[in-house]
Design a protein around this motif. Structure first.
Motif, mmCIF file in Angstrom:
data_model
loop_
_atom_site.group_PDB
_atom_site.id
_atom_site.type_symbol
_atom_site.label_atom_id
_atom_site.label_comp_id
_atom_site.label_asym_id
_atom_site.label_seq_id
_atom_site.Cartn_x
_atom_site.Cartn_y
_atom_site.Cartn_z
ATOM 1 N N VAL A 88 41.048 41.061 39.240
ATOM 2 C CA VAL A 88 41.079 40.649 37.833
ATOM 3 C C VAL A 88 42.458 40.107 37.459
ATOM 4 C CG1 VAL A 88 41.014 41.545 35.469
ATOM 5 C CG2 VAL A 88 39.216 42.165 37.075
ATOM 6 N N LEU A 89 43.518 40.805 37.868
ATOM 7 C CA LEU A 89 44.877 40.349 37.562
ATOM 8 C C LEU A 89 45.177 39.010 38.242
ATOM 9 C CD1 LEU A 89 46.872 43.698 37.875
ATOM 10 C CD2 LEU A 89 46.223 42.508 35.784
ATOM 11 N N PHE A 90 44.713 38.860 39.478
ATOM 12 C CA PHE A 90 44.950 37.615 40.207
ATOM 13 C C PHE A 90 44.320 36.433 39.480
ATOM 14 C CE2 PHE A 90 43.441 34.376 43.167
ATOM 15 C CZ PHE A 90 44.594 34.057 43.861
ATOM 16 N N TRP A 91 43.055 36.578 39.099
ATOM 17 C CA TRP A 91 42.376 35.462 38.459
ATOM 18 C C TRP A 91 42.845 35.242 37.032
ATOM 19 C CZ3 TRP A 91 40.332 31.606 40.767
ATOM 20 C CH2 TRP A 91 39.882 31.771 42.085
ATOM 21 N N TYR A 92 43.392 36.274 36.413
ATOM 22 C CA TYR A 92 44.058 36.051 35.123
ATOM 23 C C TYR A 92 45.281 35.158 35.318
ATOM 24 C CZ TYR A 92 46.996 36.622 31.070
ATOM 25 O OH TYR A 92 47.789 36.354 29.991
ATOM 26 N N GLY A 93 46.052 35.441 36.365
ATOM 27 C CA GLY A 93 47.224 34.613 36.651
ATOM 28 C C GLY A 93 46.860 33.183 36.979
ATOM 29 N N ILE A 94 45.699 32.974 37.591
ATOM 30 C CA ILE A 94 45.269 31.624 37.980
ATOM 31 C C ILE A 94 44.650 30.857 36.816
ATOM 32 C CG2 ILE A 94 43.649 30.321 39.424
ATOM 33 C CD1 ILE A 94 45.988 31.439 40.997
ATOM 34 N N ALA A 95 43.765 31.508 36.064
ATOM 35 C CA ALA A 95 42.977 30.785 35.060
ATOM 36 C C ALA A 95 42.946 31.463 33.697
ATOM 37 C CB ALA A 95 41.549 30.591 35.575
ATOM 38 N N GLY A 96 43.842 32.386 33.437
ATOM 39 C CA GLY A 96 43.901 33.014 32.125
ATOM 40 C C GLY A 96 42.781 34.018 31.893
ATOM 41 N N GLY A 97 42.540 34.327 30.618
ATOM 42 C CA GLY A 97 41.552 35.344 30.273
ATOM 43 C C GLY A 97 40.154 35.007 30.748
ATOM 44 N N ILE A 98 39.766 33.732 30.647
ATOM 45 C CA ILE A 98 38.420 33.355 31.074
ATOM 46 C C ILE A 98 38.285 33.470 32.591
ATOM 47 C CG2 ILE A 98 38.998 30.900 31.239
ATOM 48 C CD1 ILE A 98 35.622 32.484 30.174
ATOM 49 N N GLY A 99 39.366 33.242 33.328
ATOM 50 C CA GLY A 99 39.333 33.403 34.780
ATOM 51 C C GLY A 99 39.063 34.843 35.173
ATOM 52 N N ALA A 100 39.770 35.771 34.522
ATOM 53 C CA ALA A 100 39.565 37.199 34.794
ATOM 54 C C ALA A 100 38.158 37.634 34.397
ATOM 55 C CB ALA A 100 40.613 38.024 34.038
ATOM 56 N N PHE A 101 37.699 37.137 33.261
ATOM 57 C CA PHE A 101 36.392 37.535 32.727
ATOM 58 C C PHE A 101 35.247 37.051 33.614
ATOM 59 C CE2 PHE A 101 33.001 37.244 29.364
ATOM 60 C CZ PHE A 101 32.910 38.605 29.128
ATOM 61 N N VAL A 102 35.299 35.779 34.012
ATOM 62 C CA VAL A 102 34.243 35.224 34.868
ATOM 63 C C VAL A 102 34.254 35.905 36.233
ATOM 64 C CG1 VAL A 102 33.512 33.146 36.111
ATOM 65 C CG2 VAL A 102 34.095 33.009 33.693
ATOM 66 N N TYR A 103 35.448 36.201 36.753
ATOM 67 C CA TYR A 103 35.539 36.922 38.036
ATOM 68 C C TYR A 103 34.836 38.270 37.935
ATOM 69 C CZ TYR A 103 37.445 39.870 41.708
ATOM 70 O OH TYR A 103 37.567 40.759 42.757
ATOM 71 N N ARG A 104 35.091 39.008 36.861
ATOM 72 C CA ARG A 104 34.491 40.336 36.703
ATOM 73 C C ARG A 104 32.982 40.234 36.499
ATOM 74 N NH1 ARG A 104 35.507 45.646 34.847
ATOM 75 N NH2 ARG A 104 33.647 46.742 35.584
ATOM 76 N N LEU A 105 32.534 39.232 35.747
ATOM 77 C CA LEU A 105 31.092 39.037 35.570
ATOM 78 C C LEU A 105 30.419 38.736 36.902
ATOM 79 C CD1 LEU A 105 30.962 36.844 32.318
ATOM 80 C CD2 LEU A 105 30.568 39.310 32.503
ATOM 81 N N SER A 106 31.055 37.891 37.700
ATOM 82 C CA SER A 106 30.511 37.552 39.020
ATOM 83 C C SER A 106 30.488 38.773 39.927
ATOM 84 C CB SER A 106 31.360 36.444 39.648
ATOM 85 O OG SER A 106 30.899 36.138 40.952
#
Length: 317
Positions: free
Chosen positions: A163-181
């Motif tokens: 979650v932290l990694f994808w937040y760093g890459i794509a912001g809040g939506i990156g972390a959120f979509v990663y967790r949903l997936s």
């Protein structure tokens, strides 16, 4: 010094990161009321409707379309809503807060440690079954220790580091979509016959999303004692494990503490043989505490490194 402080304050993405962590740690969301639990349940309901007894290729296509149906509208709604959001940093904080599961994994760790230490198999199984797809009823106390170890390691790696990694890459939506997936991959895991091949597309997509964060976190865990032996064990055992993302992390941590991980598991009453990983010691309550302490320190290092990189990139821009 003042310029650096101004830079830190102006970089709202870093403030969002630490703000979400602080809120998550002091105000935990109850699992039964967490939006991810409703998402998980809705994924199972959808699967009941579209994962029917049809030919292999049709079920595979259904799984791909179901994943797209669940994820793509979220992205479209986010894109459409961005111009209407009055405070983007606060919105991103909310998305990151919903994506993190640090406290949940910490509670899992503490509950399983207490149950296994008291030799309370019923409580340990009740705690663990909400986190795994495998059958927990046949597990012995030693089996519960092994299953708990694997679950804690991978849960920290995904619901915190990923979650932290994808937040760093794509912001809040990156972390959120990663967790949903991630939740879709768990809900439709093809390790169970009823979700094979329907869940294969979700698992493959999650494998891609996990590739970089799990590799980097494995490298971070690799640094320290027993580097040479850990590397030898990694090269020897990794080729026998299906999911290479998981294998490296489990092998490294298993070897660090000489713990026996992997081995056979049971899904829906069917035994599946897996390779053995790590060392030869069966995990107990004290080993779970050691794993928890080890991973907590590595997550702290990750946070420092990610924060530093975010500041450096902001300064460079």
């Amino acid at each position: 010094m003042l310029d650096k402080l101004t830079l830190f304050i102006s970089d709202y993405s870093l403030l969002v990161l630490w703000g979400a962590l602080i809120f998550h740690l002091i105000i935990p969301i109850s699992p039964q009321f967490h939006p991810m639990s409703f998402w998980h349940k809705f994924a199972l309901i959808l699967a009941e409707k579209v994962n029917t007894s049809r030919p292999y290729q049709q079920r595979l296509l259904s799984g791909s379309l179901a994943w797209a149906l669940m994820i793509i509208p979220v992205i479209i709604v986010y894109i459409a809503a961005v111009p209407l959001i009055w405070n983007i940093p606060l919105f991103n904080l909310g998305l990151l807060l919903l994506s993190l599961e640090w406290r949940g994994v910490e509670k899992l760790c503490k509950d399983t440690i207490h149950a296994i230490n008291k030799e309370d198999k019923s409580r340990a199984k009740e705690t663990l079954k909400h986190w795994v797809n495998r059958d927990v009823e046949p597990l012995s106390l030693l089996g519960l220790g092994k299953a708990s170890s694997e679950t804690i390691i991978l849960a920290y790696a995904r619901t915190v580091i990923g979650v932290l990694f994808w937040y760093g890459i794509a912001g809040g939506i990156g972390a959120f979509v990663y967790r949903l997936s991630l939740e879709l991959a768990r809900a439709w895991s093809p390790s169970r016959d009823s979700f094979r091949p329907f869940g294969i597309p979700a698992l493959r997509i999650q494998y891609i999303l996990d590739f970089l964060p799990l590799k980097l976190f494995t490298l971070l865990c690799f640094i320290g004692k027993n580097i040479r032996h850990s590397f030898q064990q990694l090269q020897l055992q990794k080729k026998n494990w299906a999911n290479k993302n998981n294998a490296g992390l489990l092998i490294i941590i298993g070897k660090k503490f000489e713990l026996s991980l992997g081995g056979p598991v049971i899904y829906q009453g069917k035994k599946i043989n897996r390779a053995k990983l790590g060392g030869k010691i069966a995990p107990s309550a004290i080993h779970l505490a050691q794993i928890h302490r080890f991973l907590s320190w590595r997550i702290a290092i990750w946070l420092i490194l990610q924060s530093s990189i975010m500041v450096i990139l902001k300064q460079g821009l």
